[in-house]
Design an enzyme around this catalytic site. Structure first.
Site, PDB file in Angstrom:
ATOM      1  CB  SER A  75      -0.953  -0.036   1.196  1.00  0.00           C
ATOM      2  OG  SER A  75      -1.890   0.991   1.139  1.00  0.00           O
ATOM      3  CG  ASP A 119      -2.887  -0.378  -2.376  1.00  0.00           C
ATOM      4  OD1 ASP A 119      -2.984   0.799  -1.973  1.00  0.00           O
ATOM      5  OD2 ASP A 119      -3.493  -1.324  -1.838  1.00  0.00           O
ATOM      6  CG  ASP A 134      -6.134   0.893  -0.732  1.00  0.00           C
ATOM      7  OD1 ASP A 134      -5.290   1.813  -0.638  1.00  0.00           O
ATOM      8  OD2 ASP A 134      -6.152  -0.092   0.034  1.00  0.00           O
TER       9      ASP A 134
END
Length: 445
Positions: A102, A243, A245
């Protein structure tokens, strides 16, 4: 999560080359997951990754493990986490695997799993995989080994999905925007989504080299995009993490809009259009300004534990569809099954277009309260949260702030720290009160 040996709140994560993010362990993880999923009827999984250099190594290790368990693999290449969740559903795969850490630096990496519904694996499945990891690794007969294929049009499919979540009667024509992809998994996707919807796009951090992911760019480092928006006289900026998100935005003045302000804008617009189901879920760290602004609109608000996993759990529990973390994870179940930075940005842009207002104007209905965080190191053998002097001080501060602020004490999950957070309308006051509590924490031996 305390009974977990390998899985944390967001899969298995760590420093590349050290246990558990080593080729040997990751291959065994692929085998263990493959064996457990195969027992449930799984025949195919998808594997995607962000742009870390270690992604190639870990992808190969996972591929070998799943193949040894007799599971076919579809390789997506660089793909945002929410894109992998979406493609897992559309390809009718039984599971999707994300290789990413992430927003962490390039030298970290991790593995997390999605179910065939595009949601994180249920706890019982993760526990069963952990149990399988403690067993010796084997291999199916050669005739039953899993096959691996590369899915060439994965990015194009996800781009079309993102565009389908923007109202067809609207256009981004006339909007000039800066898009920062953190040199991560959205580098070849996000700019194309916004351009194809009509926007003029200025790209930042879209040249990944394996080691520059999240390096001074993206949703965790907003200085570059704030300056770029002002310098280019853009209407707004969109910043994603490694990533994809997580979303942070910038209005035309360079002001950073975090997950709290973004979800407020989305909630207001969904309420107006009749698309808001119930209320909004935030977390223990969500700014009280969000809670107060939603209350002014009679929109219910609830707080979950920190982590998008817990936001999702509370949404399901309440039957609501909109939740967010202030760090930028925004979940809108009207559109996706997981946090998606691009979709969240499109939700905000929908509000911009439908209301014919700037981002600056749309955020005016919410006033962020000053939030002061003090970290206090403590002796790991004691528990300051249960100490009488600390509890008494917290009670005293809460009495002072009744109705206009709040106190939150949390233990760090990674080191012996107590995080003292005090929030209220006056920064000097909350700073003083946070330090008062911190002093009491320091006295606990």
């Amino acid at each position: 999560m305390s009974n977990r040996k390998y899985f944390g709140t967001d899969g298995v994560r760590g420093l590349v080359g050290q246990y558990p993010i080593s080729p040997e362990f990751v291959m065994k993880l692929g085998y263990a997951a493959g064996k457990e999923l195969a027992a449930q009827g799984t025949k195919k999984v998808l594997i995607g990754k962000d742009t870390r250099i270690s992604g190639y190594m870990l992808e190969s290790a996972l591929e070998a493990g799943f193949s040894a368990a007799g599971i076919d693999i579809g390789l997506l290449g660089p793909m945002p986490t929410p894109g992998i969740a979406y493609l897992t559903k559309t390809f009718r795969a039984e599971a999707g695997i994300v290789i990413s850490a992430s927003h962490n630096p390039f030298y970290d990496n991790g593995i997390k799993f999605f179910s065939q519904d595009g949601e994180k694996l249920p706890d019982d499945v993760e526990l069963a995989i952990e149990a399988q990891l403690d067993e010796p690794m084997g291999c199916v007969e050669s005739a039953h080994l899993g096959k691996a294929t590369r899915i060439a049009d994965a990015a194009g499919r996800y781009i079309e999905f993102c565009k389908s979540n923007f109202p067809s009667q609207l256009s981004l024509q006339g909007i000039k925007m800066v898009v920062d992809c953190a040199n991560g998994a959205t580098y070849h996707i996000a700019p194309n989504v916004f351009r194809e919807l009509g926007a003029t796009v200025i790209e930042l951090a879209t040249s990944p080299n394996g080691t520059n992911i999240n390096d001074g760019c993206g949703a965790t480092s907003m200085d570059m995009i704030s300056k770029a928006v002002v310098e280019h006289e853009a209407d707004l900026g969109v910043a994603l993490d490694g990533d994809g998100d997580r979303l942070m935005m910038v209005d035309h003045t360079g002001h950073v809009i975090d997950g709290d302000e973004a979800v407020y804008i989305i909630a207001c617009n969904d309420l107006k259009s009749g698309n808001l189901s119930g209320g909004v879920v935030g977390t223990l760290m969500s700014n009280m300004g969000l809670e107060l602004a939603l209350a002014d609109l009679d929109i219910p608000f609830a707080r979950s534990n920190v982590g998008d996993r817990y936001v999702m759990e509370m949404l399901r529990e309440k039957g609501w569809n909109l939740g967010a973390e202030n760090s930028g994870h925004i979940i809108n179940l009207n559109h996706t099954s997981t946090g998606d930075g691009i979709i969240a940005a499109l939700n905000v842009l929908t509000a911009v277009c439908q209301n014919n207002k700037t981002l600056f104007e749309l955020r005016q209905g919410m006033t962020m309260l000053p939030q002061v965080l003090v970290n206090v190191r403590f002796n790991g053998d004691c528990d300051p949260l249960s100490a009488e002097n600390v509890k008494a001080e917290v009670e005293k501060v809460n009495a002072v702030l009744t109705g206009r602020g709040r106190v939150l004490l949390r233990k760090s999950g990674t080191e012996p720290l107590i995080r003292v957070m005090v929030e209220g309308s006056d920064k000097d006051e909350v700073t003083r009160l946070a330090n008062q509590i911190a002093e009491q924490v320091k006295q606990v031996k």
